[in-house]
Design a protein around this motif. Structure first.
Motif, PDB file in Angstrom:
ATOM      1  N   SER A  22     -90.166  64.655 -76.294  1.00 20.05           N
ATOM      2  CA  SER A  22     -91.470  64.928 -76.909  1.00 20.05           C
ATOM      3  C   SER A  22     -92.596  64.561 -75.958  1.00 20.05           C
ATOM      4  O   SER A  22     -93.603  65.272 -75.856  1.00 20.05           O
ATOM      5  CB  SER A  22     -91.624  64.157 -78.224  1.00 20.05           C
ATOM      6  N   GLN A  23     -92.449  63.436 -75.235  1.00 19.86           N
ATOM      7  CA  GLN A  23     -93.482  63.025 -74.288  1.00 19.86           C
ATOM      8  C   GLN A  23     -93.575  63.998 -73.123  1.00 19.86           C
ATOM      9  O   GLN A  23     -94.659  64.351 -72.682  1.00 19.86           O
ATOM     10  CB  GLN A  23     -93.217  61.611 -73.761  1.00 19.86           C
ATOM     11  N   LYS A  24     -92.418  64.457 -72.635  1.00 18.87           N
ATOM     12  CA  LYS A  24     -92.428  65.404 -71.522  1.00 18.87           C
ATOM     13  C   LYS A  24     -93.161  66.681 -71.917  1.00 18.87           C
ATOM     14  O   LYS A  24     -94.021  67.167 -71.172  1.00 18.87           O
ATOM     15  CB  LYS A  24     -91.008  65.715 -71.069  1.00 18.87           C
ATOM     16  N   LEU A  25     -92.841  67.230 -73.080  1.00 16.05           N
ATOM     17  CA  LEU A  25     -93.500  68.446 -73.529  1.00 16.05           C
ATOM     18  C   LEU A  25     -94.977  68.188 -73.827  1.00 16.05           C
ATOM     19  O   LEU A  25     -95.843  69.006 -73.489  1.00 16.05           O
ATOM     20  CB  LEU A  25     -92.775  69.012 -74.749  1.00 16.05           C
ATOM     21  N   LEU A  26     -95.295  67.046 -74.406  1.00 19.28           N
ATOM     22  CA  LEU A  26     -96.687  66.681 -74.668  1.00 19.28           C
ATOM     23  C   LEU A  26     -97.471  66.591 -73.359  1.00 19.28           C
ATOM     24  O   LEU A  26     -98.597  67.096 -73.259  1.00 19.28           O
ATOM     25  CB  LEU A  26     -96.755  65.354 -75.423  1.00 19.28           C
ATOM     26  N   ASP A  27     -96.893  65.980 -72.341  1.00 18.39           N
ATOM     27  CA  ASP A  27     -97.562  65.883 -71.040  1.00 18.39           C
ATOM     28  C   ASP A  27     -97.866  67.263 -70.469  1.00 18.39           C
ATOM     29  O   ASP A  27     -98.941  67.486 -69.896  1.00 18.39           O
ATOM     30  CB  ASP A  27     -96.712  65.089 -70.047  1.00 18.39           C
ATOM     31  N   GLU A  28     -96.931  68.193 -70.630  1.00 20.40           N
ATOM     32  CA  GLU A  28     -97.159  69.549 -70.134  1.00 20.40           C
ATOM     33  C   GLU A  28     -98.286  70.238 -70.898  1.00 20.40           C
ATOM     34  O   GLU A  28     -99.129  70.920 -70.311  1.00 20.40           O
ATOM     35  CB  GLU A  28     -95.863  70.361 -70.208  1.00 20.40           C
ATOM     36  N   VAL A  29     -98.328  70.051 -72.213  1.00 23.62           N
ATOM     37  CA  VAL A  29     -99.406  70.632 -73.018  1.00 23.62           C
ATOM     38  C   VAL A  29    -100.744  70.016 -72.621  1.00 23.62           C
ATOM     39  O   VAL A  29    -101.751  70.718 -72.445  1.00 23.62           O
ATOM     40  CB  VAL A  29     -99.124  70.444 -74.522  1.00 23.62           C
ATOM     41  N   TRP A 145     -89.576  73.308 -78.229  1.00 22.92           N
ATOM     42  CA  TRP A 145     -88.359  73.679 -77.525  1.00 22.92           C
ATOM     43  C   TRP A 145     -87.199  73.068 -78.267  1.00 22.92           C
ATOM     44  O   TRP A 145     -87.167  71.853 -78.485  1.00 22.92           O
ATOM     45  CB  TRP A 145     -88.375  73.167 -76.084  1.00 22.92           C
ATOM     46  N   ASN A 146     -86.272  73.889 -78.700  1.00 17.54           N
ATOM     47  CA  ASN A 146     -85.082  73.390 -79.371  1.00 17.54           C
ATOM     48  C   ASN A 146     -83.828  73.633 -78.559  1.00 17.54           C
ATOM     49  O   ASN A 146     -82.793  73.074 -78.846  1.00 17.54           O
ATOM     50  CB  ASN A 146     -84.923  74.007 -80.769  1.00 17.54           C
ATOM     51  N   GLY A 147     -83.911  74.494 -77.572  1.00 16.37           N
ATOM     52  CA  GLY A 147     -82.753  74.762 -76.736  1.00 16.37           C
ATOM     53  C   GLY A 147     -81.654  75.480 -77.492  1.00 16.37           C
ATOM     54  O   GLY A 147     -81.807  75.901 -78.627  1.00 16.37           O
ATOM     55  N   GLU A 148     -80.541  75.606 -76.835  1.00 15.39           N
ATOM     56  CA  GLU A 148     -79.387  76.261 -77.436  1.00 15.39           C
ATOM     57  C   GLU A 148     -78.771  75.325 -78.476  1.00 15.39           C
ATOM     58  O   GLU A 148     -78.574  74.132 -78.223  1.00 15.39           O
ATOM     59  CB  GLU A 148     -78.374  76.584 -76.345  1.00 15.39           C
ATOM     60  N   ALA A 149     -78.463  75.853 -79.629  1.00 16.51           N
ATOM     61  CA  ALA A 149     -77.901  75.040 -80.708  1.00 16.51           C
ATOM     62  C   ALA A 149     -76.657  74.296 -80.239  1.00 16.51           C
ATOM     63  O   ALA A 149     -75.786  74.861 -79.595  1.00 16.51           O
ATOM     64  CB  ALA A 149     -77.565  75.916 -81.905  1.00 16.51           C
ATOM     65  N   THR A 161     -89.126  73.441 -66.179  1.00 19.53           N
ATOM     66  CA  THR A 161     -89.600  73.960 -67.453  1.00 19.53           C
ATOM     67  C   THR A 161     -89.222  75.431 -67.576  1.00 19.53           C
ATOM     68  O   THR A 161     -89.544  76.218 -66.681  1.00 19.53           O
ATOM     69  CB  THR A 161     -91.129  73.803 -67.555  1.00 19.53           C
ATOM     70  N   PRO A 162     -88.553  75.817 -68.659  1.00 22.49           N
ATOM     71  CA  PRO A 162     -88.248  77.234 -68.851  1.00 22.49           C
ATOM     72  C   PRO A 162     -89.544  78.052 -68.930  1.00 22.49           C
ATOM     73  O   PRO A 162     -90.528  77.604 -69.523  1.00 22.49           O
ATOM     74  CB  PRO A 162     -87.497  77.265 -70.181  1.00 22.49           C
ATOM     75  N   GLU A 163     -89.555  79.226 -68.332  1.00 29.34           N
ATOM     76  CA  GLU A 163     -90.758  80.062 -68.276  1.00 29.34           C
ATOM     77  C   GLU A 163     -91.366  80.329 -69.654  1.00 29.34           C
ATOM     78  O   GLU A 163     -92.580  80.222 -69.818  1.00 29.34           O
ATOM     79  CB  GLU A 163     -90.478  81.373 -67.546  1.00 29.34           C
ATOM     80  N   PRO A 164     -90.569  80.653 -70.691  1.00 28.76           N
ATOM     81  CA  PRO A 164     -91.192  80.868 -72.006  1.00 28.76           C
ATOM     82  C   PRO A 164     -91.922  79.622 -72.531  1.00 28.76           C
ATOM     83  O   PRO A 164     -92.944  79.726 -73.194  1.00 28.76           O
ATOM     84  CB  PRO A 164     -90.014  81.234 -72.913  1.00 28.76           C
ATOM     85  N   VAL A 165     -91.407  78.432 -72.223  1.00 32.08           N
ATOM     86  CA  VAL A 165     -92.066  77.199 -72.658  1.00 32.08           C
ATOM     87  C   VAL A 165     -93.352  76.997 -71.861  1.00 32.08           C
ATOM     88  O   VAL A 165     -94.390  76.623 -72.415  1.00 32.08           O
ATOM     89  CB  VAL A 165     -91.133  75.975 -72.529  1.00 32.08           C
ATOM     90  N   ALA A 166     -93.322  77.249 -70.559  1.00 26.76           N
ATOM     91  CA  ALA A 166     -94.521  77.116 -69.732  1.00 26.76           C
ATOM     92  C   ALA A 166     -95.631  78.031 -70.240  1.00 26.76           C
ATOM     93  O   ALA A 166     -96.789  77.620 -70.354  1.00 26.76           O
ATOM     94  CB  ALA A 166     -94.195  77.414 -68.273  1.00 26.76           C
ATOM     95  N   THR A 167     -95.276  79.256 -70.563  1.00 29.53           N
ATOM     96  CA  THR A 167     -96.259  80.196 -71.108  1.00 29.53           C
ATOM     97  C   THR A 167     -96.764  79.703 -72.459  1.00 29.53           C
ATOM     98  O   THR A 167     -97.959  79.755 -72.743  1.00 29.53           O
ATOM     99  CB  THR A 167     -95.622  81.598 -71.263  1.00 29.53           C
ATOM    100  N   ALA A 168     -95.853  79.206 -73.283  1.00 31.26           N
ATOM    101  CA  ALA A 168     -96.224  78.738 -74.620  1.00 31.26           C
ATOM    102  C   ALA A 168     -97.080  77.475 -74.578  1.00 31.26           C
ATOM    103  O   ALA A 168     -97.834  77.226 -75.508  1.00 31.26           O
ATOM    104  CB  ALA A 168     -94.976  78.499 -75.464  1.00 31.26           C
TER     105      ALA A 168
END
Length: 192
Positions: A22-29, A145-149, A161-168
């Motif tokens: 969560s922190q990693k994704l928050l930092d990117e946002v 990001w939930n990744g593959e189940a 970072t996966p490209e769709p996440v970077a764009t998002a």
């Protein structure tokens, strides 16, 4: 470039200094926000604080929520990150929403809920709850990001970072700054 204040809450279940997806994704946002506005975010990892259960603004001795609440109320933008467990936000995020429930009864001098005019971006599934409290929610104002189940791969463990996440991550920052700027220039109409 607008100058906006930003409070960020990380609702991970991992105490500091532990690594957190969560922190990693928050930092990117948050990095994306700096491309669209002059912001100095103050990040609070809620699990590191004694946030008492309840729905009041202050639950008494030892409750650290009132200081966090003051930061939220002083900010133009609130960014909330939470992991998802079994398709739902973390228990820490649920506690935050329970404590924000106290804001329903708080109004400004014109009868508007005190969170009107503030904007929230979400790094997970909290949109409806934050909107009910009075935060404006921008178009496409969330990322996750939930990744593959059942793959067992955490976001923090990805090499890149996966490209769709970077764009998002770029879209919520851009939309949130835009909406916060509009509301800063012209507040919602008064109730009544």
């Amino acid at each position: 470039m607008p100058d906006l204040s930003l409070a960020a809450l990380n609702c991970t279940l991992t105490p500091s200094p532990g690594e957190s997806s969560s922190q990693k994704l928050l930092d990117e946002v948050l990095a994306e926000f700096s491309a669209h506005a002059s912001v100095t975010p103050h990040v609070v990892r809620l699990v590191d604080h004694d946030v008492k259960p309840g729905v009041e603004a202050d639950m008494g001795a030892g409750d650290e929520w009132p200081e966090i609440r003051d930061r939220i109320r002083a900010a133009d933008i609130l960014v909330v990150a939470t992991p998802t467990w079994l398709g739902h936000m973390s228990s820490v995020a649920q506690r935050m929403l329970e404590r924000l429930d106290a804001e329903f009864s708080e109004t400004d001098d014109d009868g508007r809920p005190v969170m009107f005019g503030k904007v929230a971006a979400v790094v997970a599934d909290l949109r409806q709850s934050l909107n009910d409290i009075g935060f404006g929610i921008p178009a496409q104002g969330s990322v996750y990001w939930n990744g593959e189940a059942m793959s067992g791969v955490d976001y923090k463990d990805l090499d890149k970072t996966p490209e769709p996440v970077a764009t998002a991550t770029a879209t919520p920052a851009r939309s949130t700054v835009h909406l916060a700027g509009l509301l800063g220039a012209q507040q919602y109409p008064a109730n009544g």
